[in-house]
Motif scaffolding. Structure first.
Motif: not given
Length: 118
Positions: A18-22
């Motif tokens: 989630d953090r990477i794609f955000r």
């Protein structure tokens, strides 16, 4: 000596994904990442490249750092930002797994359609 990596050992958690794609959802952050993968760049140098405040660029770098996509390290009085290619490889491995699933479905569909032709 060949070392085989256990894919589960390098698997990303849902929170990490989630953090990477955000982080990658923003064009400025993608550009910062691209620049810092080719060479270490100070936050000041990055800020000079964008039509936004130094603080805004720092926030973008912080989001990338929180996702593990970049690291910061001191260099004199400045902080240098360095892209993390290993983290990108791990995200790419996740996307590769999704692609394999997708290609498997297409192959099965092709097989079904070929059977209908006979």
């Amino acid at each position: 000596m060949v070392v085989h990596h256990d894919p589960r050992a390098t698997a990303l958690s849902d929170d990490e994904v989630d953090r990477i794609f955000r982080a990658l959802a923003d064009a400025t952050r993608r550009d910062i990442l691209r620049r810092t993968l080719t060479s270490d760049t100070s936050v000041s140098q990055l800020a000079a490249l964008y039509d936004m405040s130094f603080a805004a660029v720092q926030k973008h770098v912080a989001v990338l750092e929180g996702a593990g996509l970049v690291t910061k390290h001191p260099h004199g009085r400045e902080r240098q930002v360095r892209g993390n290619p290993e983290r990108i490889r791990r995200a790419q491995a996740l996307l590769d797994r999704y692609e394999q699933i997708w290609r498997g479905r297409i192959d099965r569909l092709d097989s079904l359609l070929a059977e209908d032709d006979h």
